[in-house]
Design an enzyme around this catalytic site. Structure first.
Site, PDB file in Angstrom:
ATOM      1  N   PRO A 102      18.483   8.916  26.153  1.00  0.00           N
ATOM      2  CG  PRO A 102      17.527   7.200  24.899  1.00  0.00           C
ATOM      3  CD  PRO A 102      18.833   7.667  25.480  1.00  0.00           C
ATOM      4  N   GLY A 103      15.271  10.078  27.190  1.00  0.00           N
ATOM      5  CA  GLY A 103      14.257   9.941  28.229  1.00  0.00           C
ATOM      6  C   GLY A 103      12.887  10.195  27.655  1.00  0.00           C
ATOM      7  NE  ARG A 104      11.177  16.217  26.259  1.00  0.00           N
ATOM      8  CZ  ARG A 104      10.818  17.084  27.192  1.00  0.00           C
ATOM      9  NH1 ARG A 104       9.538  17.255  27.473  1.00  0.00           N
ATOM     10  NH2 ARG A 104      11.723  17.812  27.831  1.00  0.00           N
TER      11      ARG A 104
ATOM     12  NE  ARG B 219       6.656  18.602  30.011  1.00  0.00           N
ATOM     13  CZ  ARG B 219       6.238  19.022  28.824  1.00  0.00           C
ATOM     14  NH1 ARG B 219       4.977  18.874  28.475  1.00  0.00           N
ATOM     15  NH2 ARG B 219       7.079  19.593  27.981  1.00  0.00           N
TER      16      ARG B 219
ATOM     17  CB  CYS C 242      -6.330  27.869  45.976  1.00  0.00           C
ATOM     18  SG  CYS C 242      -7.886  27.183  46.564  1.00  0.00           S
TER      19      CYS C 242
ATOM     20  CE1 TYR D  35      12.851  15.239  32.464  1.00  0.00           C
ATOM     21  CE2 TYR D  35      12.023  14.809  30.254  1.00  0.00           C
ATOM     22  CZ  TYR D  35      13.058  14.837  31.155  1.00  0.00           C
ATOM     23  OH  TYR D  35      14.320  14.457  30.754  1.00  0.00           O
TER      24      TYR D  35
END
Length: 434
Positions: A289-291, A327, A359, A388
């Site tokens: 797991p990460g998120r 993101r 820009c 992320y």
């Protein structure tokens, strides 16, 4: 205290960013206090949230032989890795740089899993020399190269082979990894052939099977379909004589990025699915797991620069930009935006485009987003910005990488400082002939 704050404080994907006395706090620290000392923009992470979310996954697999390997591509600051490592986490790395960060955080080699489709000879050699739990190999050419490197070193590399189960995770196109057209893994219908080849390599020791079908999954059905195929493959490979003792089931469980959205399955439900699908195989279970560990554990804090009237819309221009949080520009991702000063009850929100100073028209965080009245110098925060986010930032437009701050109770520390312009420019080298 408002209803949404109560929900965030009680459900299993909660965070510790709450309003107190009209001011947003990270645990016991007012965000405005950090902003005054550090300047904006900056990332802020909660120790309590990171700890709670790791422990939810660890508890979900209680009673099974298991290791929770944090997918550090989601958040790779060494301080965060040390925090999780001290709790017992392993690390899932996808580059030599991530491996070096994990070791710098004190993670022993036997808790590091090396994944990724493009490992180099140098990365393989370094990991074998300094300690590795296993390589998750993704192709036959990688198997052959790793075998040569291990043989040259006079050692044996433990491997799990990543199989592609051809399961659609029903997630964003750019983060789906388990369909037959994706670049990841060995097609499952060729697994027996590839395992036989790996078993013939004197520099390799096959220890298990690896599978990962995508990120930000909001339902358990794709996991169940994939893990069912892995259970069947495990039995088949054992019948072929392979000792399959370890299953790396990947990660991918999603988080709620917006209030009002359906809440994704919780780690406890995910753990029960694992028990039901592969729990009878007697394998050690790894998950990555990460998120869900880091996503809601972080926010990006920014200041309002200008309020601008446009032709057919109004703009809020922030000092944070797409190079700080890419993101929304890359995935069309949603992040809730909240003011640091809590709006009074009944305050009306008006639609604005939320943009940064880079820009590019793509430097847009949200379009027609209802926000309460804001003024220049007001502080705002993008929620669910722990995963992320900082790891994908850049110095586009020669904008310095923003600081990262870690909060624990009533204290905070800068865990990545903002570089100066001189430090950024000093990395450039002008040749003598210019």
């Amino acid at each position: 205290m408002s209803r949404d704050v109560l929900v965030r404080a009680t459900d299993e994907t909660m965070d510790h960013f709450l309003y107190r006395d009209g001011q947003l706090h990270a645990e016991d620290v007012p965000i405005a206090r950090i902003a005054a000392e550090v300047g904006t923009p900056f990332y802020c992470y909660s120790t309590a949230t990171l700890t709670r979310h790791f422990k939810l996954f660890d508890a979900a697999l209680a009673g099974m032989d298991h290791l929770v390997c944090f997918a550090m591509k989601s958040l790779s600051n060494v301080a965060v890795l040390k925090l999780l490592g001290d709790l017992g986490a392993g690390m899932d790395v996808v580059s030599g740089g991530e491996y070096a960060r994990a070791r710098a955080a004190g993670i022993p080699g036997d808790r590091i899993v090396f994944s990724g489709v493009g490992k180099t000879r140098e990365e393989m050699r370094h990991a074998l020399e300094h300690g590795i739990r296993q390589f998750n190999v993704e192709s036959e050419p990688e198997i052959d190269l790793l075998n040569r490197v291990a043989t040259e070193l006079g050692t044996v590399a433990p491997i799990a082979i990543r199989v592609n189960p051809d399961v659609d995770a029903a997630t964003h196109e750019k983060i789906a990894t388990g369909r037959k057209q994706d670049k990841f893994g060995i097609p499952i219908d060729r697994a027996r052939e590839v395992y036989a080849h790996a078993a013939s390599c004197e520099g390799l020791r096959v220890v298990g099977i690896d599978v990962h079908i995508g990120s930000q999954l909001t339902a358990l059905a794709p996991f169940e379909a994939a893990y069912g195929k892995i259970a069947e493959l495990t039995r088949t490979l054992r019948d072929d004589g392979h000792e399959i003792s370890r299953l790396d089931l990947g990660g991918g469980l999603g988080i709620p990025y917006s209030r009002g959205n359906d809440i994704p399955p919780q780690p406890a439900e995910y753990g029960e699915l694992i028990r039901r699908t592969v729990g009878d195989l007697g394998c050690e279970i790894e998950i990555e797991p990460g998120r869900l560990i880091s996503g809601n554990a972080g926010i990006l804090v920014a200041s309002v620069l200008y309020l601008k009237k446009g032709y057919d819309r109004d703009f809020v221009i922030l000092d944070a930009a797409m190079n700080d949080l890419i993101r929304p520009a890359m995935y069309g991702a949603h992040h809730d935006l909240v003011p640091i000063e809590e709006p009074a009850p009944g305050t009306e929100a008006e639609p604005h485009d939320i943009v940064g100073p880079v820009c590019e028209s793509g430097d847009t965080f949200a379009k027609a987003r209802p926000v309460p009245p804001l003024r220049p110098d007001d502080l705002v925060a993008f929620r669910s910005a722990g995963a992320y986010a900082a790891v994908m930032s850049s110095e586009y437009n020669s904008r310095p990488l923003v600081p990262e701050v870690l909060v624990s109770g009533d204290q905070f520390a800068v865990i990545r400082r903002r570089p100066t312009f001189d430090e950024m420019i000093a990395r450039d080298i002008v040749p003598e002939w210019l």
